[in-house]
Design an enzyme around this catalytic site. Structure first.
Site, PDB file in Angstrom:
ATOM      1  N   ARG A  79       0.832  -1.204   0.000  1.00 63.83           N
ATOM      2  CA  ARG A  79       0.000   0.000   0.000  1.00 63.83           C
ATOM      3  C   ARG A  79       0.868   1.256   0.000  1.00 63.83           C
ATOM      4  O   ARG A  79       0.535   2.250  -0.645  1.00 63.83           O
ATOM      5  CB  ARG A  79      -0.948  -0.019   1.201  1.00 63.83           C
ATOM      6  CG  ARG A  79      -1.998   1.073   1.125  1.00 63.83           C
ATOM      7  CD  ARG A  79      -3.100   0.868   2.132  1.00 63.83           C
ATOM      8  NE  ARG A  79      -2.623   1.029   3.500  1.00 63.83           N
ATOM      9  CZ  ARG A  79      -3.349   0.780   4.583  1.00 63.83           C
ATOM     10  NH1 ARG A  79      -4.590   0.323   4.462  1.00 63.83           N
ATOM     11  NH2 ARG A  79      -2.868   0.961   5.790  1.00 63.83           N
ATOM     12  N   LYS A 182      -2.683   6.646   1.260  1.00 61.13           N
ATOM     13  CA  LYS A 182      -2.534   6.984   2.690  1.00 61.13           C
ATOM     14  C   LYS A 182      -1.523   8.116   2.801  1.00 61.13           C
ATOM     15  O   LYS A 182      -0.338   7.880   3.032  1.00 61.13           O
ATOM     16  CB  LYS A 182      -2.101   5.747   3.478  1.00 61.13           C
ATOM     17  CG  LYS A 182      -2.529   5.815   4.936  1.00 61.13           C
ATOM     18  CD  LYS A 182      -2.412   4.474   5.618  1.00 61.13           C
ATOM     19  CE  LYS A 182      -2.810   4.562   7.071  1.00 61.13           C
ATOM     20  NZ  LYS A 182      -4.253   4.671   7.288  1.00 61.13           N
ATOM     21  N   GLU A 218     -16.538   6.899   3.805  1.00 65.62           N
ATOM     22  CA  GLU A 218     -15.802   6.388   4.970  1.00 65.62           C
ATOM     23  C   GLU A 218     -16.343   6.961   6.271  1.00 65.62           C
ATOM     24  O   GLU A 218     -17.029   7.984   6.288  1.00 65.62           O
ATOM     25  CB  GLU A 218     -14.322   6.768   4.867  1.00 65.62           C
ATOM     26  CG  GLU A 218     -13.590   5.949   3.830  1.00 65.62           C
ATOM     27  CD  GLU A 218     -12.092   5.837   4.108  1.00 65.62           C
ATOM     28  OE1 GLU A 218     -11.705   5.036   4.962  1.00 65.62           O
ATOM     29  OE2 GLU A 218     -11.332   6.569   3.464  1.00 65.62           O
TER      30      GLU A 218
END
Ligand SMILES: *Cc1c(COP(=O)(O)O)cnc(C)c1O
Length: 338
Positions: A79, A182, A218
């Site tokens: 990720r 992220k 989210e």
């Protein structure tokens, strides 16, 4: 030294060592071990001006057998590579990432909380542009750091539910933007909204898709899932961060006989869920008590007694059992630190 394991919060505590690696002239250098918490950084580094950075969060757990287990470290490495692609940073090779994480855990072994405490060692890898640049361009140089800090069990008095709030005046990320990476900028972008929600008594903001405000995105910095008719439903969206916890819960949900649907979830569908939760590394699952819609006044209630639902409870304990080594790791998720 004995730490007060039972009273650890989710904060930074100095540990003995951090691991670093620098990228320059197109190549990664050697891993370095540091005991200094500070870094020396050029004032024109791209991270400071243009937010060229990404981070990860994962945990190491001490089992009943005394062994330390790191959960899905490879997925975090991959990720972080995606985040590098999204911000034009140098990729940290998976092997380098894993070696740095293992080293950080081993050298700080005395900070891995005992099994009985329910606490864990939080691992924070961070990558950023460290080279000087004034024009908007990616850096030539990068710094990769892994530090660790012990964190307490997220739910001190046991697994608890909290309320969330839908606030259409704030977006966390846009469909063609950075939500799937992220990166720190997404967090900076959420601080005002989170503060506002907290002032109103909510644990976090419940975000709808930024384009149409029709679908669920989210819950704060966590993925959403709802449960109904023996089905685990979680949003599919270009603007949410692919949570490794969610990915794991999907596998476990199928294992315990639930169907899984990953699709657009219209906000009105909230009225049909029997259980709802936010998921991420920090808490595994934060069960949702209710979601209030700030603009319409509608309140979607999932529990009246403050207790998590049966499926959430089962998934939570099942995932934790794998992390602590109480149940066999049949998916190859766990790295035992030798
Ligand atoms: C880190 C993060 C999550 C949770 O991901 P995990 O891999 O499960 O910890 C969810 N949403 C956002 C925006 C995040 O940054």
């Amino acid at each position: 030294m004995e730490l007060d394991w039972k009273n650890l919060g989710f904060g930074y505590m100095k540990t003995d060592f951090n691991i670093r690696c620098n990228y320059s002239d197109g190549a990664w250098g050697e891993l370095e071990v540091h005991d200094n918490e500070y870094i020396s950084l050029h004032m024109a580094a791209t991270v400071l001006h243009y937010g060229q950075e990404s981070f990860e969060g994962l945990k190491a757990f001490r089992g009943k057998d005394g062994k330390i287990r790191i959960f899905r470290m490879r997925d975090n490495a991959l990720r972080m590579q995606d985040s590098s692609d999204g911000t034009l940073m140098a990729r940290v090779p998976v092997e380098l990432f894993e070696e740095a994480v293992l080293k950080a855990v081993k050298l700080n072994e005395r900070f891995v909380p005992p099994y009985e405490s329910g606490a864990a060692l939080y691992i924070r890898p961070v990558l950023f542009g460290s080279g000087a640049q004034v024009g908007v361009k990616p850096s030539h140089d990068y710094m990769f750091i892994v530090f660790v800090t012990p964190v307490g069990p997220y739910f001190k008095g046991g697994f608890q539910t909290t309320p969330f709030v839908i606030m259409r005046q704030y977006d966390r990320s846009a469909p063609l933007g950075m939500g799937k990476y992220k990166v720190g900028g997404n967090y900076a972008a959420s601080l005002v909204a989170v503060k506002h929600a907290a002032e109103l008594g909510y644990s976090n903001v419940f975000y709808l898709d930024a384009k149409e405000k029709k679908y669920i995105d989210e819950c704060g910095a966590a993925n959403f899932f709802g449960v109904k008719n023996n089905t685990y439903v979680t949003p599919k969206s270009e603007s949410i961060l692919p949570s490794i916890t969610n990915k794991s819960l999907i596998v476990l949900a199928e294992e315990i006989g639930l169907k899984v649907e990953q699709r657009h979830v219209p906000v009105e569908e909230l009225a049909t869920f029997e259980e709802a939760g936010a998921c991420g590394t920090a808490a595994v699952i934060s069960p949702i008590e209710r979601i209030d819609d700030y603009d319409t006044g509608i309140s979607y209630v999932f529990t009246k007694d403050g207790k998590p639902g049966r499926v959430s409870d089962k998934l939570y304990h099942k995932l934790q059992a794998i992390q602590y080594g109480d149940e066999p790791d049949t998916h190859g998720w766990v790295t035992v630190v030798e």
